[in-house]
Design an enzyme around this catalytic site. Structure first.
Site, PDB file in Angstrom:
ATOM      1  N   CYS A   1     -10.493 -29.262  -9.702  1.00  0.00           N
ATOM      2  CA  CYS A   1     -10.541 -30.088  -8.492  1.00  0.00           C
ATOM      3  C   CYS A   1     -11.875 -30.819  -8.387  1.00  0.00           C
ATOM      4  O   CYS A   1     -11.936 -31.951  -7.931  1.00  0.00           O
ATOM      5  CB  CYS A   1     -10.288 -29.247  -7.257  1.00  0.00           C
ATOM      6  SG  CYS A   1     -11.261 -27.745  -7.220  1.00  0.00           S
TER       7      CYS A   1
ATOM      8  N   GLU B   1      -6.517 -38.878  -8.492  1.00  0.00           N
ATOM      9  CA  GLU B   1      -6.852 -37.684  -9.265  1.00  0.00           C
ATOM     10  C   GLU B   1      -5.854 -37.533 -10.414  1.00  0.00           C
ATOM     11  O   GLU B   1      -4.657 -37.422 -10.189  1.00  0.00           O
ATOM     12  CB  GLU B   1      -6.773 -36.452  -8.356  1.00  0.00           C
ATOM     13  CG  GLU B   1      -7.148 -35.164  -9.069  1.00  0.00           C
ATOM     14  CD  GLU B   1      -7.126 -33.950  -8.127  1.00  0.00           C
ATOM     15  OE1 GLU B   1      -6.126 -33.762  -7.417  1.00  0.00           O
ATOM     16  OE2 GLU B   1      -8.114 -33.199  -8.132  1.00  0.00           O
TER      17      GLU B   1
ATOM     18  N   GLU C   1      -8.585 -26.604   0.418  1.00  0.00           N
ATOM     19  CA  GLU C   1      -9.441 -27.025  -0.701  1.00  0.00           C
ATOM     20  C   GLU C   1      -8.538 -27.858  -1.597  1.00  0.00           C
ATOM     21  O   GLU C   1      -7.662 -27.321  -2.263  1.00  0.00           O
ATOM     22  CB  GLU C   1      -9.997 -25.788  -1.412  1.00  0.00           C
ATOM     23  CG  GLU C   1     -11.296 -26.072  -2.125  1.00  0.00           C
ATOM     24  CD  GLU C   1     -11.058 -26.551  -3.527  1.00  0.00           C
ATOM     25  OE1 GLU C   1     -10.842 -27.774  -3.677  1.00  0.00           O
ATOM     26  OE2 GLU C   1     -11.070 -25.728  -4.432  1.00  0.00           O
TER      27      GLU C   1
ATOM     28  N   LYS D   1       0.220 -16.056  -2.570  1.00  0.00           N
ATOM     29  CA  LYS D   1       1.224 -16.686  -3.428  1.00  0.00           C
ATOM     30  C   LYS D   1       0.550 -17.389  -4.601  1.00  0.00           C
ATOM     31  O   LYS D   1      -0.085 -18.414  -4.449  1.00  0.00           O
ATOM     32  CB  LYS D   1       2.071 -17.707  -2.671  1.00  0.00           C
ATOM     33  CG  LYS D   1       3.319 -18.026  -3.512  1.00  0.00           C
ATOM     34  CD  LYS D   1       3.973 -19.334  -3.183  1.00  0.00           C
ATOM     35  CE  LYS D   1       3.347 -20.517  -3.858  1.00  0.00           C
ATOM     36  NZ  LYS D   1       3.483 -20.535  -5.325  1.00  0.00           N
TER      37      LYS D   1
HETATM   38  P1  NAI Z   1       0.710 -28.188  -5.646  1.00  0.00           P
HETATM   39  O1  NAI Z   1      -0.200 -28.540  -4.539  1.00  0.00           O
HETATM   40  O2  NAI Z   1       2.173 -28.434  -5.473  1.00  0.00           O
HETATM   41  O3  NAI Z   1       0.539 -26.631  -6.010  1.00  0.00           O
HETATM   42  C1  NAI Z   1      -0.486 -25.779  -5.535  1.00  0.00           C
HETATM   43  C2  NAI Z   1       0.130 -24.531  -4.898  1.00  0.00           C
HETATM   44  O4  NAI Z   1       0.838 -24.902  -3.713  1.00  0.00           O
HETATM   45  C3  NAI Z   1       1.142 -23.805  -5.765  1.00  0.00           C
HETATM   46  O5  NAI Z   1       1.038 -22.417  -5.533  1.00  0.00           O
HETATM   47  C4  NAI Z   1       2.468 -24.313  -5.223  1.00  0.00           C
HETATM   48  O6  NAI Z   1       3.556 -23.442  -5.460  1.00  0.00           O
HETATM   49  C5  NAI Z   1       2.180 -24.401  -3.747  1.00  0.00           C
HETATM   50  N1  NAI Z   1       3.037 -25.312  -2.997  1.00  0.00           N
HETATM   51  C6  NAI Z   1       3.739 -26.382  -3.455  1.00  0.00           C
HETATM   52  N2  NAI Z   1       4.401 -26.982  -2.436  1.00  0.00           N
HETATM   53  C7  NAI Z   1       4.103 -26.280  -1.318  1.00  0.00           C
HETATM   54  C8  NAI Z   1       4.461 -26.415   0.063  1.00  0.00           C
HETATM   55  N3  NAI Z   1       5.244 -27.406   0.479  1.00  0.00           N
HETATM   56  N4  NAI Z   1       3.954 -25.537   0.955  1.00  0.00           N
HETATM   57  C9  NAI Z   1       3.126 -24.543   0.549  1.00  0.00           C
HETATM   58  N5  NAI Z   1       2.776 -24.364  -0.729  1.00  0.00           N
HETATM   59  C10 NAI Z   1       3.251 -25.222  -1.660  1.00  0.00           C
HETATM   60  O7  NAI Z   1       0.211 -28.934  -6.943  1.00  0.00           O
HETATM   61  P2  NAI Z   1       1.076 -29.294  -8.271  1.00  0.00           P
HETATM   62  O8  NAI Z   1       2.361 -29.952  -7.898  1.00  0.00           O
HETATM   63  O9  NAI Z   1       1.153 -28.082  -9.100  1.00  0.00           O
HETATM   64  O10 NAI Z   1       0.139 -30.367  -8.976  1.00  0.00           O
HETATM   65  C11 NAI Z   1       0.252 -31.747  -8.662  1.00  0.00           C
HETATM   66  C12 NAI Z   1      -1.094 -32.411  -8.539  1.00  0.00           C
HETATM   67  O11 NAI Z   1      -1.839 -31.779  -7.521  1.00  0.00           O
HETATM   68  C13 NAI Z   1      -1.978 -32.306  -9.761  1.00  0.00           C
HETATM   69  O12 NAI Z   1      -1.721 -33.332 -10.650  1.00  0.00           O
HETATM   70  C14 NAI Z   1      -3.349 -32.398  -9.168  1.00  0.00           C
HETATM   71  O13 NAI Z   1      -3.705 -33.742  -9.005  1.00  0.00           O
HETATM   72  C15 NAI Z   1      -3.213 -31.759  -7.825  1.00  0.00           C
HETATM   73  N6  NAI Z   1      -3.694 -30.362  -7.808  1.00  0.00           N
HETATM   74  C16 NAI Z   1      -4.949 -30.128  -7.377  1.00  0.00           C
HETATM   75  C17 NAI Z   1      -5.457 -28.855  -7.377  1.00  0.00           C
HETATM   76  C18 NAI Z   1      -6.836 -28.587  -6.927  1.00  0.00           C
HETATM   77  O14 NAI Z   1      -7.387 -27.533  -7.201  1.00  0.00           O
HETATM   78  N7  NAI Z   1      -7.437 -29.491  -6.215  1.00  0.00           N
HETATM   79  C19 NAI Z   1      -4.685 -27.706  -7.869  1.00  0.00           C
HETATM   80  C20 NAI Z   1      -3.332 -28.047  -8.262  1.00  0.00           C
HETATM   81  C21 NAI Z   1      -2.902 -29.342  -8.237  1.00  0.00           C
END
Ligand code: NAI
Ligand code: MG
Length: 497
Positions: A307, A404, A273, A199
């Site tokens: 990240c 973060e 991660e 996904k």
């Molecule tokens: P997110 O964690 O919601 O999104 C990452 C992935 O998870 C996307 O594919 C999303 O559709 C999916 N996802 C969202 N809710 C889910 C659930 N309940 N179950 C399974 N999959 C789910 O991150 P978002 O909202 O885009 O970004 C918010 C904050 O998260 C950012 O400001 C940042 O601080 C952090 N973040 C960190 C990342 C990293 O690589 N460490 C990557 C993305 C976001």
């Protein structure tokens, strides 16, 4: 917000230098973006069962690029069933040397179509073409090549053990490195003989969908890689699906914790991660200009949507003022703008919602009395933009130092001794990355041993290689990607008979 642009003649001269640049635009016409995209299930592209879709946006303009299918629970069921069939009907039992052929083919196709992939990545996600062209796409190909090489050698990856695939794996990836994260996840899973439901993130689905085309061109059997686009609900349906043997997630710590709760007691394997709050430790003997470049790369690469970003600068007191002065001057030189301009250093913020998050943190820091430095040049009018930002005058307890930001924002603190540097670097709930800047080798070793971080870089930052395991400790998650450790995450290991 209190903004302090660079004053005086140095700033004026830099502004003049910039006026001399002419844009060097990479052509958009190397990519064809279709008006609509479906799900990729069992080798076929099809509409979701309930017909839902959403637009993917171009961050540099705010305009819609294409309508993308939103997979519901029934579609996730179908994708998991297709992956199971492909697993049982051939992929699981295929000799490793044949799986290697498919992976090598896919790696070559990624190289052949590198320009197209890079342009599409920059259009859909907002990152500078210099990065998608020189980092994201070459590293994605490198991961595929590396793991193609392992596919027929798994018995050497984990000596003394018999290695079997896990089955069907659900992989959920974020929007900061869309193609690269897809390759990081797909390559080891396939090398080890698993099949996949992937996904992509909702704001950046297009390169994964182009990768699906390359997967078909490589003649990887139908159903081995299925792609379900959609947002959090689609991800949640995939992560908690009973037909999945492993979940690999990269994204926010909050969602990662939710997935871990949902999987507790199920026996489904999991790697997470998650976020980070990486520190740069700059000692007074460090090569300062080199450190400045590393710090700039560490926090402004990909607009800080990284990240393992080095978002906290810890500078030893003797050089702190000089280092900060050089950094302030350096951000004035960064070119912010069109991601498709080959001169661009800092591109667009990935989404309107991420821009709001970043603004909230920096406004909060300004209200808390911190000093905010940003370049003086104006930002583009349309689209989502945030300038490279240095936040100094922080104590350490401020929200901006603890959480973060996932944007181009660096905080600055000072220290006197090695012990204080380590204590400050470790004063976070995260533990993904750190950078140590010093000419003294013994100090690098002493400090690295004490830093609680999955990756420590010495006199460099953001260096990646498929042979080197990457991952975190504490709230940055667990499990490794890359290297032999990364392979083991996709295998069941039994003692060899
Ligand atoms: P997110 O964690 O919601 O999104 C990452 C992935 O998870 C996307 O594919 C999303 O559709 C999916 N996802 C969202 N809710 C889910 C659930 N309940 N179950 C399974 N999959 C789910 O991150 P978002 O909202 O885009 O970004 C918010 C904050 O998260 C950012 O400001 C940042 O601080 C952090 N973040 C960190 C990342 C990293 O690589 N460490 C990557 C993305 C976001
Ligand atoms: Mg987009």
């Amino acid at each position: 917000m209190t903004t302090t642009p660079l004053q005086g003649s140095a700033g004026d001269r830099l502004a003049e230098t910039f006026a001399d640049y002419v844009p060097s635009l990479e052509g958009r016409d190397v990519v064809t973006i279709r008006p609509r995209y479906g799900l990729v299930i069992g080798g076929e592209e099809r509409s979701p069962r309930d017909g839902g879709s959403y637009p993917t946006i171009e961050p540099a303009t705010g305009g819609a690029l294409a309508e993308v299918a939103e997979a519901g629970p029934a579609d996730v069921d179908d994708a998991v069933a297709a992956a199971r069939r492909a697993y049982e009907d051939g992929w699981r039992d295929m000799p490793g040397r044949r799986r290697a052929v498919y992976l090598f083919r896919l790696a070559r196709l990624v190289q052949d179509r590198a320009r197209e992939l890079a342009v599409l990545e920059s259009i859909d996600g907002g990152k500078p073409i210099r990065e998608s062209r020189d980092i994201d796409v070459p590293l994605a190909a490198a991961h595929l090549f590396h793991h193609a090489g392992w596919a027929d050698k798994l018995e050497y990856a984990v000596p003394g053990m018999r290695a079997r695939p896990l089955g069907v794996v659900g992989q959920i990836i974020p929007w900061n490195f869309p193609l690269l994260m897809a390759a990081w996840k797909i390559a080891p899973a396939l090398a080890c003989g698993n099949t996949i439901v992937l996904k992509p993130a909702e704001t950046t689905p297009l390169t994964a969908l182009l990768l699906a085309e390359l997967i078909r061109e490589a003649e990887i059997p139908a159903g081995v890689v299925n792609i379900v686009t959609g947002a959090g609900a689609t991800g949640a349906a995939l992560a908690s699906h009973p037909g999945i043997d492993k979940v690999a997630f990269t994204g926010s710590t909050e969602v990662g914790k939710g997935i871990r709760r949902a999987l507790a007691g199920t026996g489904t394997r999991l790697t997470l991660e998650l976020g980070g709050k990486g520190a740069h430790l700059v000692f007074d003997d460090a090569a300062l200009d080199q450190a400045v470049e590393g710090i700039v790369d560490g926090i402004f690469l990909n607009q800080g949507h990284v990240c393992c970003a080095g978002s906290r600068l810890l500078a030893q007191e003797g050089i702190a003022d000089e280092l900060l002065a050089r950094l302030r001057r350096r951000i004035e030189l960064l070119r912010i703008g069109d991601p498709l301009d080959k001169n661009t250093d800092v591109g667009a913020i990935n989404s309107a919602s991420q821009l709001e998050i970043i603004r909230g943190y920096v406004d909060g820091a300004a209200s808390a009395g911190c000093r905010i430095d940003q370049p003086s040049r104006p930002l583009p009018q349309r689209g989502f933009w945030f300038p490279p930002t240095i936040v100094s005058g922080v104590g350490g307890s401020e929200t901006i130092v603890r959480e973060e930001v996932f944007g181009p924002v660096l905080t600055v603190q000072t220290f006197r001794t090695e012990a204080e540097a380590v204590a400050k670097a470790n004063a976070t709930r995260y533990g993904l990355s750190a950078g140590v800047w010093t000419e003294k080798g013994s100090r690098i070793l002493w400090v690295s041993e004490r830093l609680r971080a999955g990756v420590v870089w010495a006199n460099c930052f953001n260096q990646f290689d498929p042979a080197s395991p990457f991952g975190g400790v504490r709230e940055s998650g667990f499990g490794r990607e890359g290297g032999r450790q990364g392979l083991a995450e996709y295998l069941t290991l039994d003692p060899a008979a």
